[in-house]
Write a protein that holds these residues in place. Structure first.
Motif, PDB file in Angstrom:
ATOM      1  N   ALA A 190       0.834  -1.206   0.000  1.00  0.00           N
ATOM      2  CA  ALA A 190       0.000   0.000   0.000  1.00  0.00           C
ATOM      3  C   ALA A 190       0.869   1.256   0.000  1.00  0.00           C
ATOM      4  O   ALA A 190       0.556   2.240  -0.667  1.00  0.00           O
ATOM      5  CB  ALA A 190      -0.927  -0.009   1.211  1.00  0.00           C
TER       6      ALA A 190
ATOM      7  N   ILE B 198       2.264   1.862  -3.512  1.00  0.00           N
ATOM      8  CA  ILE B 198       1.268   2.477  -4.382  1.00  0.00           C
ATOM      9  C   ILE B 198       1.095   3.954  -4.025  1.00  0.00           C
ATOM     10  O   ILE B 198       0.991   4.819  -4.911  1.00  0.00           O
ATOM     11  CB  ILE B 198      -0.068   1.713  -4.283  1.00  0.00           C
ATOM     12  CG1 ILE B 198       0.118   0.296  -4.859  1.00  0.00           C
ATOM     13  CG2 ILE B 198      -1.180   2.454  -5.019  1.00  0.00           C
ATOM     14  CD1 ILE B 198      -1.061  -0.625  -4.614  1.00  0.00           C
TER      15      ILE B 198
ATOM     16  N   ARG C 268       1.873   6.970  -6.650  1.00  0.00           N
ATOM     17  CA  ARG C 268       0.857   7.944  -7.046  1.00  0.00           C
ATOM     18  C   ARG C 268       1.340   9.366  -6.783  1.00  0.00           C
ATOM     19  O   ARG C 268       1.047  10.290  -7.569  1.00  0.00           O
ATOM     20  CB  ARG C 268      -0.461   7.661  -6.319  1.00  0.00           C
ATOM     21  CG  ARG C 268      -1.041   6.289  -6.631  1.00  0.00           C
ATOM     22  CD  ARG C 268      -2.468   6.127  -6.138  1.00  0.00           C
ATOM     23  NE  ARG C 268      -3.381   6.878  -6.990  1.00  0.00           N
ATOM     24  CZ  ARG C 268      -4.695   6.871  -6.853  1.00  0.00           C
ATOM     25  NH1 ARG C 268      -5.251   6.150  -5.879  1.00  0.00           N
ATOM     26  NH2 ARG C 268      -5.470   7.557  -7.664  1.00  0.00           N
TER      27      ARG C 268
ATOM     28  N   PHE D 228      -2.689   4.094 -11.234  1.00  0.00           N
ATOM     29  CA  PHE D 228      -3.539   3.508 -10.201  1.00  0.00           C
ATOM     30  C   PHE D 228      -4.845   4.272  -9.979  1.00  0.00           C
ATOM     31  O   PHE D 228      -5.545   4.019  -9.003  1.00  0.00           O
ATOM     32  CB  PHE D 228      -2.764   3.408  -8.883  1.00  0.00           C
ATOM     33  CG  PHE D 228      -1.602   2.465  -8.961  1.00  0.00           C
ATOM     34  CD1 PHE D 228      -1.807   1.102  -9.050  1.00  0.00           C
ATOM     35  CD2 PHE D 228      -0.296   2.945  -8.971  1.00  0.00           C
ATOM     36  CE1 PHE D 228      -0.737   0.225  -9.147  1.00  0.00           C
ATOM     37  CE2 PHE D 228       0.782   2.082  -9.057  1.00  0.00           C
ATOM     38  CZ  PHE D 228       0.557   0.715  -9.150  1.00  0.00           C
TER      39      PHE D 228
ATOM     40  N   ILE E 104      -5.045  -1.553  -8.639  1.00  0.00           N
ATOM     41  CA  ILE E 104      -4.594  -1.787  -7.265  1.00  0.00           C
ATOM     42  C   ILE E 104      -4.928  -3.221  -6.872  1.00  0.00           C
ATOM     43  O   ILE E 104      -4.106  -3.926  -6.279  1.00  0.00           O
ATOM     44  CB  ILE E 104      -5.245  -0.778  -6.303  1.00  0.00           C
ATOM     45  CG1 ILE E 104      -4.789   0.649  -6.649  1.00  0.00           C
ATOM     46  CG2 ILE E 104      -4.894  -1.115  -4.852  1.00  0.00           C
ATOM     47  CD1 ILE E 104      -5.440   1.730  -5.812  1.00  0.00           C
TER      48      ILE E 104
ATOM     49  N   GLU F 277      -2.451  -6.365  -5.604  1.00  0.00           N
ATOM     50  CA  GLU F 277      -2.761  -7.114  -4.384  1.00  0.00           C
ATOM     51  C   GLU F 277      -2.899  -8.601  -4.680  1.00  0.00           C
ATOM     52  O   GLU F 277      -2.426  -9.444  -3.907  1.00  0.00           O
ATOM     53  CB  GLU F 277      -4.038  -6.554  -3.748  1.00  0.00           C
ATOM     54  CG  GLU F 277      -3.874  -5.130  -3.207  1.00  0.00           C
ATOM     55  CD  GLU F 277      -5.193  -4.505  -2.790  1.00  0.00           C
ATOM     56  OE1 GLU F 277      -5.166  -3.498  -2.051  1.00  0.00           O
ATOM     57  OE2 GLU F 277      -6.258  -5.016  -3.215  1.00  0.00           O
TER      58      GLU F 277
END
Length: 336
Positions: free
Chosen positions: A181, A184, A188, A200, A206, A210
């Motif tokens: 997380a 990501i 971003r 994303f 996303i 995962e």
């Protein structure tokens, strides 16, 4: 050729896909494994597969997405290697993809060895890789002078990070969802800072990462590598792995610690850990980024273009590619 949903493939057809891929060294990238298509499809981006072959025996598979009349490679725009799945030496007619109302097949990372596509290619660009056979010692024996220098600096900066921030810890293959997380989140933020399109922004992507993180199969899956100093995540990378190939997909670092070049520290640790992971090559993906130029031990070529019967569409695609090439050249001159 017939076209089916990915979920419409039979178990026998998936076995054939795997056998065709295994027989063609040009297709050893994780992007050509059916597990990638399966994960993308499950993430919500519908995957269709063009299947060719006579007498009920498939000889070629080409997974793709459809946008109106345009076909795109599976995983686009996040697929760094593209092309049909077929045995080495097999002939292929790209125009056969244009049945059922499809007006074009656009590609931007087509492997140069893909048969039949030569007339549709409008540009070629390098895709660097790092041969990590023998780990760090083996790499240093093959690396350029700049690659060796950067690895030496990474070792010294890792020691500095430990002195200033706390114990440096590298995990080559983490299953920590919280760290993913954070990867990501940092990626971003990087997109926002540079004005790049946010990959994303679509939630399905996303979910894709995962899902790949939860796939713990050495034949195919996601690999999350992390670098902490004390409690802080300095850098991380999420990539795809299939057999002995790791694809460098989403590298990130915390800008607060840019002075330590944490990305190089991470790459050095990953090169050193590669033999233990069974990895012999790290594909860095298309691009002329400075760190790729310094780190690489070799490169392949990927192609951009479009398969179409419409000369206007092909000319437009060529003009767009040339315009982007000019823009890259201008940026490169400014950064010198």
């Amino acid at each position: 050729m017939r076209v089916t949903s990915f979920t419409g493939l039979t178990a026998a057809e998936l076995d054939t896909w795997l056998a065709l891929r295994a027989a063609n060294p040009a297709l050893d990238s994780p992007y050509f494994h059916p597990g990638f298509s399966a994960a993308v499809h499950a993430g919500g981006q519908a995957v269709h597969v063009a299947v060719g072959g006579g007498h009920g025996v498939p000889t070629v598979f080409l997974p793709h997405h459809r946008e109106g009349r345009l076909l795109r490679p599976v995983g686009w725009p996040g697929a760094d290697f593209q092309g049909p799945i077929l045995a080495a030496g097999t002939a292929f007619r790209p125009l056969d993809l244009l049945g059922g109302g499809a007006g074009g097949y656009a590609f931007d990372h087509l492997v140069a060895e893909a048969p039949g596509f030569e007339r549709w290619v409008v540009s070629r660009r390098p895709s660097p890789y790092v041969d990590v056979t023998g780990g760090l010692t083996g790499y240093l024996g093959r690396a350029s002078r700049s690659g060796k220098d950067n690895m030496g600096q990474a070792r010294r900066r890792a020691a500095k990070a430990e002195r200033e921030l706390g114990t440096v810890k590298f995990v080559a293959d983490s299953a920590d969802a919280a760290d993913l997380a954070r990867v990501i989140e940092l990626k971003r933020a990087q997109y926002a800072a540079t004005g790049a399109r946010d990959y994303f922004a679509e939630p399905g992507r996303i979910r894709l990462l995962e899902s790949l993180l939860a796939t713990r199969d050495p034949d195919f899956g996601g690999v999350l590598s992390t670098l902490h100093a004390g409690p802080r995540l300095l850098a991380a990378h999420f990539g795809l792995r299939s057999g002995g190939v790791l694809h460098w997909w989403f590298p990130v670092y915390d800008p607060e610690f840019a002075r330590l070049s944490p990305g190089w520290i991470l790459l050095r640790e990953l090169v050193a850990a590669a033999p233990g992971l069974g990895i012999a090559r790290i594909d860095l993906g298309r691009g002329e980024d400075e760190y790729k130029r310094r780190a690489k031990t070799g490169e392949t070529v990927v192609c951009q273009g479009i398969v179409t019967r419409n000369p206007v569409r092909r000319a437009a695609a060529s003009a767009l590619v040339q315009a982007r090439a000019v823009a890259r050249s201008v940026r490169a001159r400014r950064n010198r």
